[in-house]
Design a protein around this motif. Structure first.
Motif, mmCIF file in Angstrom:
data_model
loop_
_atom_site.group_PDB
_atom_site.id
_atom_site.type_symbol
_atom_site.label_atom_id
_atom_site.label_comp_id
_atom_site.label_asym_id
_atom_site.label_seq_id
_atom_site.Cartn_x
_atom_site.Cartn_y
_atom_site.Cartn_z
ATOM 1 N N PRO A 124 0.814 -1.224 0.000
ATOM 2 C CA PRO A 124 0.000 0.000 0.000
ATOM 3 C C PRO A 124 0.844 1.270 0.000
ATOM 4 O O PRO A 124 0.314 2.363 -0.241
ATOM 5 C CB PRO A 124 -0.820 -0.130 1.298
ATOM 6 N N GLU A 125 2.138 1.128 0.279
ATOM 7 C CA GLU A 125 3.031 2.292 0.272
ATOM 8 C C GLU A 125 3.230 2.856 -1.135
ATOM 9 O O GLU A 125 3.650 4.001 -1.298
ATOM 10 C CB GLU A 125 4.396 1.916 0.864
ATOM 11 N N TRP A 126 2.944 2.062 -2.150
ATOM 12 C CA TRP A 126 3.167 2.509 -3.523
ATOM 13 C C TRP A 126 2.025 3.401 -3.993
ATOM 14 O O TRP A 126 0.855 3.015 -3.948
ATOM 15 C CB TRP A 126 3.312 1.308 -4.457
ATOM 16 N N ARG A 127 2.375 4.590 -4.484
ATOM 17 C CA ARG A 127 1.404 5.496 -5.080
ATOM 18 C C ARG A 127 1.016 4.984 -6.468
ATOM 19 O O ARG A 127 1.717 4.162 -7.055
ATOM 20 C CB ARG A 127 1.979 6.904 -5.192
ATOM 21 N N GLU A 128 -0.084 5.482 -7.003
ATOM 22 C CA GLU A 128 -0.511 5.040 -8.326
ATOM 23 C C GLU A 128 0.541 5.341 -9.376
ATOM 24 O O GLU A 128 0.754 4.546 -10.295
ATOM 25 C CB GLU A 128 -1.842 5.695 -8.714
ATOM 26 N N SER A 129 1.226 6.472 -9.241
ATOM 27 C CA SER A 129 2.279 6.800 -10.198
ATOM 28 C C SER A 129 3.401 5.771 -10.156
ATOM 29 O O SER A 129 4.045 5.486 -11.172
ATOM 30 C CB SER A 129 2.843 8.189 -9.912
ATOM 31 N N LEU A 178 6.309 0.745 -12.240
ATOM 32 C CA LEU A 178 6.605 -0.688 -12.231
ATOM 33 C C LEU A 178 6.057 -1.364 -13.483
ATOM 34 O O LEU A 178 6.750 -2.150 -14.139
ATOM 35 C CB LEU A 178 6.030 -1.314 -10.966
ATOM 36 N N LEU A 179 4.807 -1.063 -13.812
ATOM 37 C CA LEU A 179 4.171 -1.725 -14.947
ATOM 38 C C LEU A 179 4.763 -1.272 -16.275
ATOM 39 O O LEU A 179 4.742 -2.033 -17.256
ATOM 40 C CB LEU A 179 2.665 -1.475 -14.919
ATOM 41 N N ALA A 180 5.312 -0.071 -16.328
ATOM 42 C CA ALA A 180 5.978 0.375 -17.551
ATOM 43 C C ALA A 180 7.178 -0.515 -17.853
ATOM 44 O O ALA A 180 7.437 -0.873 -19.013
ATOM 45 C CB ALA A 180 6.425 1.833 -17.408
ATOM 46 N N VAL A 181 7.898 -0.905 -16.796
ATOM 47 C CA VAL A 181 9.034 -1.823 -16.975
ATOM 48 C C VAL A 181 8.523 -3.205 -17.360
ATOM 49 O O VAL A 181 9.034 -3.849 -18.278
ATOM 50 C CB VAL A 181 9.882 -1.880 -15.683
ATOM 51 N N TYR A 182 7.506 -3.676 -16.650
ATOM 52 C CA TYR A 182 6.956 -5.009 -16.887
ATOM 53 C C TYR A 182 6.398 -5.153 -18.302
ATOM 54 O O TYR A 182 6.592 -6.182 -18.963
ATOM 55 C CB TYR A 182 5.861 -5.274 -15.853
ATOM 56 N N SER A 198 1.527 5.344 -21.144
ATOM 57 C CA SER A 198 0.846 4.704 -22.272
ATOM 58 C C SER A 198 -0.528 4.203 -21.851
ATOM 59 O O SER A 198 -0.787 3.909 -20.675
ATOM 60 C CB SER A 198 1.675 3.539 -22.820
ATOM 61 N N SER A 199 -1.417 4.076 -22.820
ATOM 62 C CA SER A 199 -2.766 3.584 -22.521
ATOM 63 C C SER A 199 -2.733 2.135 -22.041
ATOM 64 O O SER A 199 -3.564 1.727 -21.220
ATOM 65 C CB SER A 199 -3.647 3.704 -23.767
ATOM 66 N N ARG A 200 -1.778 1.354 -22.534
ATOM 67 C CA ARG A 200 -1.702 -0.039 -22.106
ATOM 68 C C ARG A 200 -1.350 -0.144 -20.626
ATOM 69 O O ARG A 200 -1.947 -0.945 -19.888
ATOM 70 C CB ARG A 200 -0.655 -0.791 -22.942
ATOM 71 N N VAL A 201 -0.396 0.651 -20.183
ATOM 72 C CA VAL A 201 -0.063 0.672 -18.757
ATOM 73 C C VAL A 201 -1.274 1.117 -17.953
ATOM 74 O O VAL A 201 -1.588 0.542 -16.899
ATOM 75 C CB VAL A 201 1.145 1.585 -18.493
ATOM 76 N N GLY A 202 -1.991 2.130 -18.425
ATOM 77 C CA GLY A 202 -3.183 2.597 -17.727
ATOM 78 C C GLY A 202 -4.235 1.519 -17.592
ATOM 79 O O GLY A 202 -4.873 1.381 -16.535
ATOM 80 N N ARG A 203 -4.431 0.732 -18.651
ATOM 81 C CA ARG A 203 -5.414 -0.357 -18.588
ATOM 82 C C ARG A 203 -5.003 -1.410 -17.571
ATOM 83 O O ARG A 203 -5.849 -1.949 -16.838
ATOM 84 C CB ARG A 203 -5.598 -0.977 -19.970
ATOM 85 N N TRP A 204 -3.720 -1.724 -17.509
ATOM 86 C CA TRP A 204 -3.243 -2.716 -16.544
ATOM 87 C C TRP A 204 -3.398 -2.206 -15.109
ATOM 88 O O TRP A 204 -3.770 -2.974 -14.217
ATOM 89 C CB TRP A 204 -1.788 -3.087 -16.839
ATOM 90 N N VAL A 205 -3.125 -0.938 -14.891
ATOM 91 C CA VAL A 205 -3.326 -0.376 -13.555
ATOM 92 C C VAL A 205 -4.797 -0.516 -13.167
ATOM 93 O O VAL A 205 -5.129 -0.906 -12.037
ATOM 94 C CB VAL A 205 -2.878 1.102 -13.508
ATOM 95 N N SER A 206 -5.699 -0.229 -14.100
ATOM 96 C CA SER A 206 -7.139 -0.342 -13.822
ATOM 97 C C SER A 206 -7.527 -1.779 -13.500
ATOM 98 O O SER A 206 -8.298 -2.038 -12.564
ATOM 99 C CB SER A 206 -7.944 0.155 -15.026
ATOM 100 N N ARG A 207 -7.021 -2.738 -14.281
ATOM 101 C CA ARG A 207 -7.339 -4.150 -14.022
ATOM 102 C C ARG A 207 -6.853 -4.581 -12.640
ATOM 103 O O ARG A 207 -7.572 -5.255 -11.891
ATOM 104 C CB ARG A 207 -6.689 -5.039 -15.085
ATOM 105 N N LEU A 208 -5.632 -4.232 -12.333
ATOM 106 C CA LEU A 208 -5.039 -4.676 -11.072
ATOM 107 C C LEU A 208 -5.698 -4.016 -9.873
ATOM 108 O O LEU A 208 -5.945 -4.667 -8.852
ATOM 109 C CB LEU A 208 -3.529 -4.400 -11.078
ATOM 110 N N THR A 209 -5.990 -2.735 -9.957
ATOM 111 C CA THR A 209 -6.643 -2.066 -8.835
ATOM 112 C C THR A 209 -8.074 -2.562 -8.656
ATOM 113 O O THR A 209 -8.557 -2.671 -7.516
ATOM 114 C CB THR A 209 -6.611 -0.538 -9.013
ATOM 115 N N ALA A 210 -8.743 -2.892 -9.754
ATOM 116 C CA ALA A 210 -10.097 -3.440 -9.641
ATOM 117 C C ALA A 210 -10.064 -4.798 -8.953
ATOM 118 O O ALA A 210 -10.904 -5.093 -8.088
ATOM 119 C CB ALA A 210 -10.724 -3.556 -11.028
ATOM 120 N N ARG A 211 -9.125 -5.631 -9.312
ATOM 121 C CA ARG A 211 -9.018 -6.951 -8.671
ATOM 122 C C ARG A 211 -8.625 -6.795 -7.203
ATOM 123 O O ARG A 211 -9.130 -7.521 -6.341
ATOM 124 C CB ARG A 211 -7.999 -7.821 -9.410
#
Length: 250
Positions: A209-214, A219-223, A230-243
């Protein structure tokens, strides 16, 4: 029965009379924590230090798990040892085995797994506890190392199954951090593509929880090997936060 004894550790273990299953089983040591009980047996971990080199000696008795490989049951260390060797073959940074063996003694199934201690490394869980004390450069380097580790893992179509901060170890280098995994018992081949990847990554985010959304974007930009905006990174952030939200409400 043929035991595994790593060539790099053979001389040291044999100098101390610890190059066989029986001698490692009989070695008197203090457990590092309470033994796990269940599955009809027990499993315990001990610290072993020899000439400045550290190991973790894990012993178990009748502590069995059923797998496709052994539907009638096998020591859980047997599965972890296979995964350690698989990770090494695939080039996934992880803990290293020095010895593995198993025995049946009058109906008792015993197993030993000796691994090299990651001395000089910190688990991500401990780094998160002092996250605010780390510099922005250190935080960024840790996020990059975690993203690279996840990319390497999933890039060869493996799912860790317990991708938690306490199972990710990091070591500072001259220009950042390097990372590796421990606790490989639940590793399995990836079967369902993106769904498996999301399920593997989400527990890490939920436990950080210490990690901010930015920083999740970082992290996901590297992954994903994409720009952080990018929109792809944004979509992954949305998927992961929803789960994560779904898991937290259960």
């Amino acid at each position: 029965m043929i035991d595994f004894l790593a060539a790099e550790d053979r001389a040291l273990l044999e100098r101390h009379g610890l190059g066989t299953f029986d001698t490692l089983w009989a070695k008197q040591l203090k457990a590092v924590d309470e033994p796990n009980t269940g599955r009809g047996g027990w499993s315990s971990v001990f610290r072993l230090d020899l000439e400045g080199r550290g190991y973790y000696l894990k012993r178990q008795s009748n502590y069995l798990t059923r797998t496709l490989h052994s539907p009638l049951g096998e020591p859980s260390f047997a599965r972890e040892f296979r995964n350690i060797r698989r990770y090494r073959k695939l080039g996934i940074p992880a803990l290293q085995a020095a010895f593995f063996g198993e025995r049946k003694v009058e109906g008792e199934v015993r197993a030993i797994l000796l691994t090299r201690a990651l001395d000089g490394w910190d688990d991500l869980d401990s780094l998160l506890q002092r996250w605010s004390d780390l510099s922005a450069a250190q935080q960024s380097a840790i996020l990059k190392a975690c993203g690279q580790l996840a990319l390497r893992l999933h890039g060869v179509r493996q799912v860790h199954g317990c991708f938690y901060p306490k199972h990710i170890f990091l070591q500072a280098t001259g220009d950042g951090y390097r990372a590796r995994l421990i606790d490989l018992e639940k590793t399995r081949p990836m079967l369902f593509g993106r769904r498996d990847r999301v399920r593997d990554l989400e527990p890490l985010l939920r436990r950080a929880p210490e990690w901010r959304e930015s920083q999740l974007h970082e992290l996901l930009a590297v992954y994903l090997e994409q720009p952080s905006n990018s929109s792809r990174v944004g979509r992954w952030v949305s998927r992961l936060t929803a789960r994560r939200s779904l898991k937290e409400t259960r």
